[in-house]
Design a protein around this motif. Structure first.
Motif, PDB file in Angstrom:
ATOM      1  N   ASN A  27       0.821  -1.208   0.000  1.00  0.00           N
ATOM      2  CA  ASN A  27       0.000   0.000   0.000  1.00  0.00           C
ATOM      3  C   ASN A  27       0.855   1.259   0.000  1.00  0.00           C
ATOM      4  N   TYR A  28       0.574   2.129  -0.938  1.00  0.00           N
ATOM      5  CA  TYR A  28       1.157   3.463  -0.989  1.00  0.00           C
ATOM      6  C   TYR A  28       0.018   4.473  -0.948  1.00  0.00           C
ATOM      7  N   ILE A  42       8.219  -6.221  -8.980  1.00  0.00           N
ATOM      8  CA  ILE A  42       9.597  -6.702  -9.114  1.00  0.00           C
ATOM      9  C   ILE A  42      10.418  -6.340  -7.875  1.00  0.00           C
ATOM     10  N   LYS A  43      10.231  -5.142  -7.366  1.00  0.00           N
ATOM     11  CA  LYS A  43      10.967  -4.745  -6.160  1.00  0.00           C
ATOM     12  C   LYS A  43      10.554  -5.592  -4.952  1.00  0.00           C
ATOM     13  N   ALA A  44       9.297  -5.979  -4.912  1.00  0.00           N
ATOM     14  CA  ALA A  44       8.845  -6.869  -3.834  1.00  0.00           C
ATOM     15  C   ALA A  44       9.511  -8.240  -3.958  1.00  0.00           C
ATOM     16  N   ILE A  45       9.606  -8.752  -5.182  1.00  0.00           N
ATOM     17  CA  ILE A  45      10.273 -10.031  -5.415  1.00  0.00           C
ATOM     18  C   ILE A  45      11.722  -9.970  -4.957  1.00  0.00           C
ATOM     19  N   PHE A  78      11.679  -3.596  -0.312  1.00  0.00           N
ATOM     20  CA  PHE A  78      10.879  -2.824   0.640  1.00  0.00           C
ATOM     21  C   PHE A  78      10.053  -3.789   1.476  1.00  0.00           C
ATOM     22  N   LYS A  79       9.486  -3.276   2.538  1.00  0.00           N
ATOM     23  CA  LYS A  79       8.625  -4.096   3.396  1.00  0.00           C
ATOM     24  C   LYS A  79       7.226  -4.106   2.812  1.00  0.00           C
ATOM     25  N   ASN A 106      11.762 -15.424   0.043  1.00  0.00           N
ATOM     26  CA  ASN A 106      12.637 -14.366  -0.456  1.00  0.00           C
ATOM     27  C   ASN A 106      13.119 -13.399   0.625  1.00  0.00           C
ATOM     28  N   ILE A 107      12.622 -13.554   1.842  1.00  0.00           N
ATOM     29  CA  ILE A 107      13.133 -12.750   2.958  1.00  0.00           C
ATOM     30  C   ILE A 107      14.126 -13.572   3.787  1.00  0.00           C
ATOM     31  N   LYS A 108      13.686 -14.744   4.239  1.00  0.00           N
ATOM     32  CA  LYS A 108      14.536 -15.568   5.096  1.00  0.00           C
ATOM     33  C   LYS A 108      15.788 -16.060   4.371  1.00  0.00           C
ATOM     34  N   ASP A 109      15.644 -16.356   3.084  1.00  0.00           N
ATOM     35  CA  ASP A 109      16.751 -16.938   2.321  1.00  0.00           C
ATOM     36  C   ASP A 109      17.291 -15.969   1.275  1.00  0.00           C
TER      37      ASP A 109
END
Length: 291
Positions: free
Chosen positions: A13-14, A46-49, A53-54, A67-70
């Protein structure tokens, strides 16, 4: 491992814009074209992948890994090419070779220098002197020089002249000769995607409208041309239409499953294949009128 990328119910959300439960899968060994208007949410996704950003919700896996933990392990096996070059413009191509040799465990100086030669790029000139096409070739040379299993490309052919675009697409085809590799390519140049993509994911206003094989999308959509007073006689599912004083163009869906519904209309109707450009235009614009 079935999928190179799995995006499930992604939310971001923005102020004035949101990604809304974005979900799609990129099968291993395939090319997916990621299409949509400017501002539709392609780059945000793509930036989320890439975990830049959170996010507000959802899960993303790359090669079956979170994609966060590893993240560190994953990023050894992926390469990214952005629309704008991310390298410091006071460096040169030779210096970049040294920089990336410290970043990637599988960095290949030989592969990199072979691409520099193939693309006819100068080794010692500063990047700030490069043309747009040269900068894009340099990014691709870096991206393909550390044995990446996944390429993520954000508008890699935008603004390039036709000769350079063809050269770049040929490089991507060569990369995909190894069937264990995959590409996610975001572009508004749909003609390029029709040449190389196996799958298409279409996003509009932060929401996925279509995500399936390119061939299935093209086969299931048709453009019907007729008089403006004949539109009501079309029985297939209408996605959108463009009506002028000269007649009407109508995009219909599920044509492959029910072609008789349209063909039975007779000589007053002309049925044509729909390109990805047509599909984007009618889904985004809906009903238009030139009257």
């Amino acid at each position: 491992m079935e999928h190179a990328i799995e995006v499930k119910n992604l939310v971001k959300n923005y102020d004035g814009f949101s990604l809304k439960d974005v979900s799609f899968n990129l099968p291993c060994g395939t090319v997916m074209g990621f299409i949509g208007q400017n501002g539709a949410g392609k780059t945000t996704t793509i930036k989320a992948i890439l975990n830049l950003f959170k996010r507000n919700g959802g899960d993303i896996k790359i090669f079956g890994l979170d994609n966060i933990k590893d993240e560190e392990k994953i990023k050894e096996d992926i390469s990214v090419v952005f629309d704008e070059i991310c390298f410091h413009d006071t460096l040169n191509a030779y210096q970049l070779n040294k920089v990336f040799s410290y970043i990637y465990k599988n960095w290949s100086e030989k592969t990199y220098l072979d691409f520099i030669e193939k693309f006819e790029l100068p080794l010692k000139k500063k990047i700030k002197t490069f043309s747009r096409g040269m900068k894009m070739k340099l990014q691709i040379a870096v991206a393909l020089s550390h044995e990446a299993k996944l390429l993520i490309l954000d508008e890699p052919t935008s603004g390039l002249d036709p000769v350079v675009r063809i050269e770049v697409l040929d490089v991507f085809r060569e990369y995909m000769q190894d069937e264990s590799r995959s590409i996610l390519i975001s572009s508004h140049l749909t003609a390029d995607l029709e040449k190389i993509a196996d799958y298409i994911t279409f996003i509009d206003k932060g929401k996925i409208l279509l995500s399936e094989s390119k061939d299935k999308i093209l086969e299931s959509h048709r453009i019907i041309k007729c008089g403006k007073d004949k539109v009501s006689e079309i029985k297939a599912e209408i996605i959108g239409s463009r009506i002028t004083e000269f007649g009407a163009e109508v995009l219909v869906k599920d044509f492959a499953n029910n072609p008789g519904a349209t063909l039975a209309l007779g000589d007053s109707f002309i049925c044509e294949g729909a390109a990805l450009d047509d599909i984007m235009r009618f889904y985004c614009k809906g009903g238009e009128t030139g009257l």
